[in-house]
Motif scaffolding. Structure first.
Motif, PDB file in Angstrom:
ATOM      1  N   TYR A  55      49.315  -5.786  80.420  1.00  0.00           N
ATOM      2  CA  TYR A  55      50.310  -5.896  81.483  1.00  0.00           C
ATOM      3  C   TYR A  55      50.440  -7.314  82.031  1.00  0.00           C
ATOM      4  N   SER A  56      49.329  -8.014  82.211  1.00  0.00           N
ATOM      5  CA  SER A  56      49.389  -9.323  82.854  1.00  0.00           C
ATOM      6  C   SER A  56      49.945 -10.408  81.946  1.00  0.00           C
ATOM      7  N   ASP A  57      50.269 -10.081  80.694  1.00  0.00           N
ATOM      8  CA  ASP A  57      50.911 -11.058  79.812  1.00  0.00           C
ATOM      9  C   ASP A  57      52.377 -11.257  80.175  1.00  0.00           C
ATOM     10  N   GLU A  58      52.901 -10.401  81.044  1.00  0.00           N
ATOM     11  CA  GLU A  58      54.288 -10.548  81.503  1.00  0.00           C
ATOM     12  C   GLU A  58      54.369 -11.750  82.440  1.00  0.00           C
ATOM     13  N   PRO A  59      55.355 -12.637  82.282  1.00  0.00           N
ATOM     14  CA  PRO A  59      55.380 -13.892  83.036  1.00  0.00           C
ATOM     15  C   PRO A  59      55.302 -13.767  84.556  1.00  0.00           C
ATOM     16  N   VAL A  60      56.035 -12.830  85.162  1.00  0.00           N
ATOM     17  CA  VAL A  60      55.990 -12.722  86.624  1.00  0.00           C
ATOM     18  C   VAL A  60      54.620 -12.246  87.085  1.00  0.00           C
ATOM     19  N   PHE A  61      54.013 -11.337  86.333  1.00  0.00           N
ATOM     20  CA  PHE A  61      52.673 -10.863  86.675  1.00  0.00           C
ATOM     21  C   PHE A  61      51.674 -12.017  86.551  1.00  0.00           C
ATOM     22  N   GLY A  62      51.766 -12.767  85.465  1.00  0.00           N
ATOM     23  CA  GLY A  62      50.894 -13.921  85.295  1.00  0.00           C
ATOM     24  C   GLY A  62      51.075 -14.918  86.417  1.00  0.00           C
ATOM     25  N   ASP A  63      52.321 -15.089  86.858  1.00  0.00           N
ATOM     26  CA  ASP A  63      52.599 -16.056  87.914  1.00  0.00           C
ATOM     27  C   ASP A  63      52.136 -15.549  89.275  1.00  0.00           C
ATOM     28  N   LEU A  64      52.117 -14.236  89.470  1.00  0.00           N
ATOM     29  CA  LEU A  64      51.530 -13.662  90.675  1.00  0.00           C
ATOM     30  C   LEU A  64      50.066 -14.069  90.781  1.00  0.00           C
ATOM     31  N   PHE A  65      49.336 -13.934  89.680  1.00  0.00           N
ATOM     32  CA  PHE A  65      47.926 -14.326  89.685  1.00  0.00           C
ATOM     33  C   PHE A  65      47.770 -15.831  89.856  1.00  0.00           C
ATOM     34  N   ARG A  66      48.615 -16.592  89.176  1.00  0.00           N
ATOM     35  CA  ARG A  66      48.558 -18.058  89.261  1.00  0.00           C
ATOM     36  C   ARG A  66      48.822 -18.522  90.697  1.00  0.00           C
ATOM     37  N   THR A  67      49.835 -17.942  91.341  1.00  0.00           N
ATOM     38  CA  THR A  67      50.183 -18.311  92.719  1.00  0.00           C
ATOM     39  C   THR A  67      49.044 -17.981  93.675  1.00  0.00           C
ATOM     40  N   ALA A  68      48.463 -16.785  93.515  1.00  0.00           N
ATOM     41  CA  ALA A  68      47.364 -16.375  94.386  1.00  0.00           C
ATOM     42  C   ALA A  68      46.160 -17.301  94.225  1.00  0.00           C
ATOM     43  N   LEU A  69      45.842 -17.643  92.993  1.00  0.00           N
ATOM     44  CA  LEU A  69      44.699 -18.522  92.734  1.00  0.00           C
ATOM     45  C   LEU A  69      44.918 -19.901  93.350  1.00  0.00           C
ATOM     46  N   ASN A  70      46.130 -20.419  93.238  1.00  0.00           N
ATOM     47  CA  ASN A  70      46.428 -21.738  93.793  1.00  0.00           C
ATOM     48  C   ASN A  70      46.369 -21.744  95.319  1.00  0.00           C
ATOM     49  N   MET A  71      46.605 -20.578  95.942  1.00  0.00           N
ATOM     50  CA  MET A  71      46.511 -20.478  97.403  1.00  0.00           C
ATOM     51  C   MET A  71      45.070 -20.396  97.876  1.00  0.00           C
ATOM     52  N   GLY A  72      44.176 -19.972  96.993  1.00  0.00           N
ATOM     53  CA  GLY A  72      42.779 -19.834  97.376  1.00  0.00           C
ATOM     54  C   GLY A  72      42.241 -18.421  97.330  1.00  0.00           C
ATOM     55  N   TYR A  73      43.047 -17.471  96.858  1.00  0.00           N
ATOM     56  CA  TYR A  73      42.574 -16.094  96.723  1.00  0.00           C
ATOM     57  C   TYR A  73      41.523 -15.992  95.617  1.00  0.00           C
ATOM     58  N   THR A  74      40.635 -15.039  95.783  1.00  0.00           N
ATOM     59  CA  THR A  74      39.741 -14.622  94.710  1.00  0.00           C
ATOM     60  C   THR A  74      40.335 -13.366  94.090  1.00  0.00           C
ATOM     61  N   LEU A  75      40.541 -13.374  92.785  1.00  0.00           N
ATOM     62  CA  LEU A  75      41.109 -12.211  92.104  1.00  0.00           C
ATOM     63  C   LEU A  75      39.988 -11.250  91.718  1.00  0.00           C
ATOM     64  N   VAL A  76      40.234  -9.963  91.930  1.00  0.00           N
ATOM     65  CA  VAL A  76      39.189  -8.961  91.746  1.00  0.00           C
ATOM     66  C   VAL A  76      39.672  -7.821  90.850  1.00  0.00           C
ATOM     67  N   PRO A  77      39.010  -7.598  89.706  1.00  0.00           N
ATOM     68  CA  PRO A  77      39.308  -6.419  88.886  1.00  0.00           C
ATOM     69  C   PRO A  77      38.590  -5.196  89.463  1.00  0.00           C
ATOM     70  N   TYR A  78      39.172  -4.007  89.265  1.00  0.00           N
ATOM     71  CA  TYR A  78      38.494  -2.814  89.771  1.00  0.00           C
ATOM     72  C   TYR A  78      38.743  -1.577  88.906  1.00  0.00           C
ATOM     73  N   GLU A  79      39.346  -1.769  87.742  1.00  0.00           N
ATOM     74  CA  GLU A  79      39.644  -0.626  86.873  1.00  0.00           C
ATOM     75  C   GLU A  79      38.360   0.098  86.472  1.00  0.00           C
ATOM     76  N   SER A  80      38.457   1.416  86.340  1.00  0.00           N
ATOM     77  CA  SER A  80      37.344   2.240  85.873  1.00  0.00           C
ATOM     78  C   SER A  80      37.723   2.830  84.522  1.00  0.00           C
ATOM     79  N   PHE A  81      36.819   2.764  83.585  1.00  0.00           N
ATOM     80  CA  PHE A  81      37.106   3.284  82.243  1.00  0.00           C
ATOM     81  C   PHE A  81      36.414   4.620  81.974  1.00  0.00           C
ATOM     82  N   ASP A  82      35.894   5.219  83.044  1.00  0.00           N
ATOM     83  CA  ASP A  82      35.438   6.600  82.950  1.00  0.00           C
ATOM     84  C   ASP A  82      36.622   7.458  83.379  1.00  0.00           C
ATOM     85  N   PHE A  83      37.473   7.816  82.417  1.00  0.00           N
ATOM     86  CA  PHE A  83      38.735   8.444  82.758  1.00  0.00           C
ATOM     87  C   PHE A  83      38.583   9.878  83.261  1.00  0.00           C
ATOM     88  N   SER A  84      37.368  10.433  83.171  1.00  0.00           N
ATOM     89  CA  SER A  84      37.149  11.757  83.734  1.00  0.00           C
ATOM     90  C   SER A  84      37.129  11.695  85.263  1.00  0.00           C
TER      91      SER A  84
END
Length: 409
Positions: free
Chosen positions: A177-206
Motif C-alpha cells: 500500500y505505501s508504494d502509492e505516491p500520496v501514501f509515501g508522501d504522507l510518511f515523508r511529510t510526517a518524518l520531515n515534521m519530526g513525527y516518529t512513524l509506528v507500525p502496529y499490524e498484527s499477523f495473527d489473523f485469528s
C-alpha cells in the motif's frame, strides 16, 4: 436415466470448477511476481473473464483498483471499485439516523478535536488516495499540539531504519500500500515534521484486531505513557463502539484512552454512492460552501457527532475535481505544482506507452516516487504533481527502463 445423467454431469462440472478455482491464483500472487506496481497491473489487466464467477472475483477488482490508483489512473480505480460496491452498506437504510443532522465545516471544530484528545484515529479507502492527502492536512496542527507519533496499519516492522532515514522505500516501508505516491508522501511529510512513524499490524489473523491494539500499546504507550498520536487505518478497524470487536474498541478497553475516531471512508465521491440521496444532500452542502473543505455531520438535537458505523464522527470529503484530465485537485498539497510532459519529451526519453515515475534526485529510485502516471500511446500530454526541485524520471514499458532528469521550478 436422463435425470441421473444430468445430476452426474452437474457434479462433474462443479468438480471441474472447484479444481480450476483451486489452481487459480490470488491476483496479489500474480502481481507480486512482477514486483507489484505498473508491471503487476499490466499483467492483471484484461483478466476479468478469468476471475469472473470465482472466489477471487471481488479480490481481483479490489486489487486492480488499488494498482490503478498507484499509477495515477484514479478514474479507472473508481471504475474497478464499482464492481465491489456491493460490499458497502446501503446508507439509504440509515438515513433516519441523520434526520436531525446538519453539516458543519471541519475547520470550525478541528482545533477543538485536536486539543481535547490525545489519540485521533482516521480511516481510508485503499483504492482512493484522497483520504491520505486529507491526513496530510492534519499533520501540522497535530504536531503543534504535542502529537509526536503517526501510527499506520500499512507500515511494516521490516523497515527498522525508516525513522532515521526519513524517507519511505519501495516495497519495504509498508510493502504494497505505501508504494502509492500520496501514501509515501504522507510518511515523508510526517518524518520531515519530526513525527516518529509506528507500525502496529498484527499477523495473527485469528485475533488481528486485538493484536493491533496490543501492538499500539507496546510500540507507543509502554515507551511513552503520555504520548499523543495520530493513526491511519483501513476501513472499519478504528471502530471503537462496545460490541464491535475492532481494533479501536480493543485499544480503548486495554489502554483506558477513548480515541477520537473519524470515519473518512463512508462518504466518498465514488460511483456506487450516486443513488444515495443522503450523500447527495451533503455534497450539495459542500458544493455551496464558499471554500471547498471537508464537513462533519452534527446532530442539532443531541449535540453530538453522529455515525452509523461505530465511530465518533462522520467526515464527508469534498467531491473530487480534476484540474487536468489526470490530476485531482486534492493532489496539489504542500505547495506542489503541475509539471507537463508532452509527446515530444516522451519520444525522446521514454516509450510510446508505459509508466513514468518521478523520484527526487536526493532520494533515488529506491524510494517511493513523488508522483507517477501510466500513460497511453495516444496521450499527447499529461501532468505530474511535483515539488520544486531536481528529479530522476524513470520510464517503464513493462520490460525495461529509460531515464531522464528534469528540474521543476
Amino acid at each position: 436415466m436422463k435425470k441421473i445423467y444430468l445430476i452426474m454431469l452437474f457434479a462433474a462440472l462443479t468438480f471441474q470448477s472447484a479444481v480450476a478455482q483451486n489452481k487459480l491464483q490470488h491476483p496479489s500472487v500474480i502481481a507480486k511476481e512482477e514486483g507489484f506496481g505498473y508491471r503487476g497491473l499490466k499483467k492483471l489487466i484484461g483478466m476479468d473473464s478469468v476471475y469472473a464467477g470465482t472466489y477471487f472475483e471481488r479480490s481481483y477488482h479490489e486489487f486492480v483498483g488499488v494498482l490503478y490508483s498507484q499509477v495515477g489512473r484514479y478514474k479507472e480505480a473508481r471504475h474497478e471499485s464499482e464492481v465491489t460496491g456491493t460490499m458497502f452498506v446501503d446508507h439509504m437504510k440509515s438515513a433516519h439516523n441523520y434526520k436531525n443532522a446538519k453539516a458543519i465545516p471541519l475547520s470550525k471544530v478541528m482545533d477543538s478535536i485536536i486539543q481535547n484528545n490525545r489519540v485521533i484515529m482516521l480511516n481510508e479507502m485503499h483504492f482512493n488516495p484522497h483520504s491520505r492527502a486529507f491526513v496530510i492536512s492534519w499533520l501540522e496542527k497535530c504536531y503543534e499540539n504535542g502529537y509526536r507519533y503517526l501510527a499506520a496499519e500499512a507500515l511494516s516492522e521490516n523497515d527498522s531504519l525508516l525513522n532515521e532515514r526519513r524517507t519511505p522505500l519501495l516495497g519495504t516501508t509498508g510493502g504494497f500500500y505505501s508504494d502509492e505516491p500520496v501514501f509515501g508522501d504522507l510518511f515523508r511529510t510526517a518524518l520531515n515534521m519530526g513525527y516518529t512513524l509506528v507500525p502496529y499490524e498484527s499477523f495473527d489473523f485469528s485475533k488481528r484486531e486485538e493484536g493491533q491494539a496490543d501492538n499500539l500499546i507496546k510500540n507507543i504507550l509502554d515507551k511513552d505513557p503520555g504520548a499523543k498520536f495520530l493513526l491511519l487505518a483501513g476501513f472499519g478497524h478504528i471502530t471503537d463502539r462496545k460490541g464491535w470487536h475492532m481494533m479501536g474498541g480493543y485499544f480503548k478497553e486495554k489502554s483506558g484512552i477513548d480515541p477520537f475516531t473519524m470515519d473518512c471512508a463512508m462518504y466518498f465521491d465514488d460511483p456506487y454512492w450516486e443513488a444515495d440521496s443522503l450523500l447527495t444532500t451533503y455534497y450539495d452542502l459542500i458544493d455551496a460552501l464558499p471554500v471547498r473543505e471537508p464537513i462533519l455531520f452534527y446532530d442539532t438535537v443531541n449535540h453530538v457527532y453522529i455515525n452509523t458505523s461505530g465511530m465518533d464522527a462522520t467526515c464527508c470529503l469534498p467531491r473530487t475535481q480534476f484540474i487536468e484530465d489526470n490530476i485531482p485537485d486534492w493532489k496539489l498539497y504542500n505547495g506542489k505544482v503541475l509539471y507537463a510532459i508532452d509527446r515530444k519529451f516522451i519520444n525522446k526519453n521514454g516509450f510510446p506507452e508505459g509508466c513514468v515515475s518521478a523520484f527526487l534526485k536526493s532520494e533515488g529510485e529506491q524510494c517511493v516516487p513523488i508522483d507517477q502516471y501510466m500513460y497511453g500511446k495516444d496521450e499527447k500530454e499529461f501532468k505530474l504533481a511535483l515539488y520544486k526541485g531536481e528529479y530522476l524520471l524513470r520510464f517503464d514499458d513493462g520490460k525495461e527502463y529509460k531515464y531522464a532528469t528534469i528540474t521543476v521550478k
